[in-house]
Write an enzyme that holds these catalytic residues in place. Structure first.
Site, PDB file in Angstrom:
ATOM      1  N   HIS A 238       0.810  -1.224   0.000  1.00 51.73           N
ATOM      2  CA  HIS A 238       0.000   0.000   0.000  1.00 51.73           C
ATOM      3  C   HIS A 238       0.848   1.282   0.000  1.00 51.73           C
ATOM      4  O   HIS A 238       0.770   2.091  -0.921  1.00 51.73           O
ATOM      5  CB  HIS A 238      -0.916   0.023   1.230  1.00 51.73           C
ATOM      6  CG  HIS A 238      -1.918  -1.086   1.297  1.00 51.73           C
ATOM      7  ND1 HIS A 238      -2.907  -1.249   0.356  1.00 51.73           N
ATOM      8  CD2 HIS A 238      -2.098  -2.071   2.210  1.00 51.73           C
ATOM      9  CE1 HIS A 238      -3.653  -2.292   0.693  1.00 51.73           C
ATOM     10  NE2 HIS A 238      -3.182  -2.799   1.800  1.00 51.73           N
TER      11      HIS A 238
HETATM   12  C1  BDR Z   1      -3.346   1.649   4.815  1.00 53.22           C
HETATM   13  O1  BDR Z   1      -3.777   1.503   6.155  1.00 53.22           O
HETATM   14  C2  BDR Z   1      -2.684   1.236   6.996  1.00 53.22           C
HETATM   15  O2  BDR Z   1      -3.008   0.188   7.858  1.00 53.22           O
HETATM   16  C3  BDR Z   1      -1.507   0.954   6.105  1.00 53.22           C
HETATM   17  O3  BDR Z   1      -0.304   1.413   6.695  1.00 53.22           O
HETATM   18  C4  BDR Z   1      -1.840   1.698   4.854  1.00 53.22           C
HETATM   19  O4  BDR Z   1      -1.407   3.035   4.934  1.00 53.22           O
HETATM   20  C5  BDR Z   1      -3.933   0.529   3.978  1.00 53.22           C
HETATM   21  O5  BDR Z   1      -5.327   0.574   4.022  1.00 53.22           O
END
Ligand code: BDR
Ligand code: CA
Length: 309
Positions: A238
């Site tokens: 992500h």
């Molecule tokens: C996002 O949410 C967080 O848990 C991760 O670091 C990322 O930024 C993914 O949905």
């Protein structure tokens, strides 16, 4: 070489650590600051984890702590994915270091002014610090060139059927950002779920055998185990997507659209509502990243991590 000024606003977080380690090796990025926010875990922990990442990066970039809670709501955390410590229990020892006195939103504004309107902010946690900066400084939009976020989705969610974590955690702040006039580039689940790393690819990084690649491996492996458990072919990268997109968008597909955030709905709270798939009647205030050449993306990740010696 032309380098562009960048602040990474984050909530480390296993994939935030991976994103920071990658950012360090992008030659065109001039990393001016790391700012932290309440998100995956409490801001005290995200700040401590950012210091660990900075130690591994081996640079002297300042870290400014930000909001302890969302603008109008109580904090929500993601312990189930990132653990109570934010690093899924991965141990990385480093000496303690002080946090800057200046708050994250003030540092964003000051650095934006100092950068002559050229500043890119890559926001990979809840957007609270940006919401506060926009609320506090009337001319904030004029000192920032663009904001690249990891957050949201045109379709689906990962906290609810409609919402992605970074937006759901502080929907009002995210909506303030989308309405601010700053060009926002949204790397949401539409693209980040396609930018996954498989077990074999992650093992190649392990084989590079440096403290930094080991740290990358350890935090990413915790996510990989969970993603494989969900039936996904690899771990969604992500936050690294937002960092690599900010540096070079040529392997991504982007569309200019209208985006707002649902802040009232009971079932739909935190949804990033876009006219991407509808009649495109909204003002086009943002860019949505919808696709990536996954193999080129992973090749870039490996190339950057191989620079640690
Ligand atoms: C996002 O949410 C967080 O848990 C991760 O670091 C990322 O930024 C993914 O949905
Ligand atoms: Ca994050």
């Amino acid at each position: 070489m032309n380098r562009f000024p960048v602040i990474i606003d984050c909530d480390p977080g296993v994939d935030d650590v991976a994103a920071l380690l990658l950012a360090r090796q992008i030659e065109t990025m001039d990393l001016k600051a790391i700012t932290t926010v309440s998100g995956n875990v409490e801001v005290e922990k995200t700040t401590a984890n950012a210091k660990k990442a900075r130690h591994a990066m081996g640079i002297d970039v300042p870290i400014f702590a930000g909001a302890k809670k969302p603008m109008f709501r109580e904090a929500k955390h993601a312990y189930h994915f990132h653990g109570e410590d934010g690093l899924s229990g991965v141990v990385y020892e480093c000496p303690d270091s002080p946090t800057e006195e200046e708050k994250a939103w003030d540092a964003m504004y000051r650095i934006g002014k100092e950068s002559g309107g050229e500043l890119t902010i890559v926001a990979v946690g809840p957007m609270t610090n940006l919401g506060l900066a926009i609320a506090k400084y009337n001319d904030f939009a004029s000192v920032v060139k663009r904001v690249v976020i990891m957050g949201g989705a045109a379709i689906g969610g990962n906290v609810t059927p409609c919402a992605e974590f970074n937006i759901y955690a502080d929907p009002e702040a995210a909506d303030i950002l989308f309405q601010s006039g700053i060009p926002v580039y949204m790397c949401g689940l539409d693209v980040t779920m396609k930018a996954y790393m498989t077990r074999d690819e992650l093992e190649e990084i392990k084989g590079m055998n440096t403290p930094q690649t080991d740290f990358f491996y350890d935090v990413t492996n915790e996510g990989l185990i969970k993603y494989i458990g969900f039936g996904h072919p690899g771990v969604a990268m992500h936050d690294p997507v937002a960092v690599l997109y900010a540096a070079d968008d040529s392997i991504f597909k982007t569309e200019h659209v209208g985006i707002r955030v649902e802040t009232k709905g009971e079932l739909t709270l935190g949804k990033t509502v876009t006219d991407l798939y509808s009649d495109k009647q909204w003002e086009h205030n943002a860019y949505i990243v919808t696709d990536v050449d996954r193999e080129a993306f992973i090749a870039k990740v490996k190339e950057l991590m191989a620079k640690y010696k």
